[in-house]
Design an enzyme around this catalytic site. Structure first.
Site, mmCIF file in Angstrom:
data_model
loop_
_atom_site.group_PDB
_atom_site.id
_atom_site.type_symbol
_atom_site.label_atom_id
_atom_site.label_comp_id
_atom_site.label_asym_id
_atom_site.label_seq_id
_atom_site.Cartn_x
_atom_site.Cartn_y
_atom_site.Cartn_z
ATOM 1 C CG ASP A 24 -1.856 -1.233 1.219
ATOM 2 O OD1 ASP A 24 -1.964 -1.890 0.259
ATOM 3 O OD2 ASP A 24 -2.614 -1.364 1.985
ATOM 4 C CE LYS A 129 -3.581 -4.479 1.397
ATOM 5 N NZ LYS A 129 -4.166 -3.421 2.191
ATOM 6 C CB CYS A 162 -2.190 -2.591 5.281
ATOM 7 S SG CYS A 162 -3.988 -1.913 5.320
HETATM 8 C C1 C5J Z 1 -3.037 0.484 5.587
HETATM 9 C C2 C5J Z 1 -4.944 1.779 6.573
HETATM 10 N N1 C5J Z 1 -2.658 0.526 4.357
HETATM 11 N N2 C5J Z 1 -4.001 2.217 7.532
HETATM 12 N N3 C5J Z 1 -4.509 1.223 5.605
HETATM 13 O O1 C5J Z 1 -2.248 0.349 6.494
HETATM 14 O O2 C5J Z 1 -5.924 1.831 6.773
#
Ligand code: C5J
Length: 228
Positions: A24, A129, A162
């Protein structure tokens, strides 16, 4: 097998059966005006991870590891976004709403893209995702099985959400997982520190952690050995 000086002890891996999973690294988390900012976070806190992830990608590309990038992303029709997720935190701009970088966390929107410095190459796998974990509602498990992957190296943001969720999913599926400490960041430095501790506690109950330099040294030692 290569051996990385890691915590809680050396992480052994075979590059032919190891994948790098970059979680991400999206504009929506790293730049102002995206999802992270909509929840009141100081997005600049994630910036130090970007050059380190770029270096990690370079290292893994040179050593021909399978590379998978993930994006937290929903379908434009939002059919895969639970209303509870959308409402969480009561943000002024919710997932699916229009922001300065397009619709928040929606596939195909500018904010959903991976930041340019760590952009995927054409032959690398990119998975959208809908959840926090990289295995939930994605083809990741199937892809890793087909490619014969047994060990995973993790990087990306955010450490305790994540990244950690994906590592725990992987751990439960039988993968040995190494998190590169300086290639991950959180909006909350104390949460990052606690996550690194909890991953490697109890003999590595979730996996291992090591700085990028330790992984680079392991590759270098193997290269020198093969030329000796
Ligand atoms: C991720 C989030 N990628 N913090 N998402 O950590 O919502």
């Amino acid at each position: 097998m290569l051996s990385v000086p890691a915590l809680p002890y050396a992480f052994q891996f075979d590059p032919a059966h190891t994948a790098l999973i970059v979680i991400d690294m999206q504009r929506d988390f790293i730049e102002p005006g995206g999802f992270g900012a909509s929840l009141g976070n100081q997005v600049a806190r994630l910036a130090p991870s970007v050059p380190v992830v770029a270096e990690l990608l370079g290292l893994c590309r040179r050593h021909k590891l399978l590379i998978v990038h993930t994006r937290e992303a929903h379908r434009p029709d939002m059919a895969d976004c639970p209303p509870a997720k959308r409402a969480r935190g009561n943000p002024a701009v919710q997932i699916g709403d229009n922001g300065p970088m397009g619709r928040i966390l929606v596939s195909g929107e500018p904010g959903c893209e991976i930041v340019a410095a760590v952009a995927p190459l054409v032959d690398e796998i990119v998975l959208d995702k809908p959840g926090k974990g990289a295995f939930y509602a994605t083809a990741l498990g199937e892809i890793l099985r087909i490619k014969g992957i047994r060990q995973l190296i993790f990087a990306g943001v955010t450490t305790e959400v994540c990244v950690q969720t994906s590592m725990r999913e992987a751990n439960d599926r039988g993968y040995d997982c190494l998190l590169i400490e300086d290639a991950t960041e959180s909006y909350f430095p104390e949460f990052k520190a606690a996550t690194l501790e909890m991953i490697r506690a109890q003999g590595g109950i979730v996996g291992w952690t090591a700085p990028l330099q330790a992984l680079a040294s392991a590759f270098q030692a193997a290269t020198q050995e093969s030329h000796a």
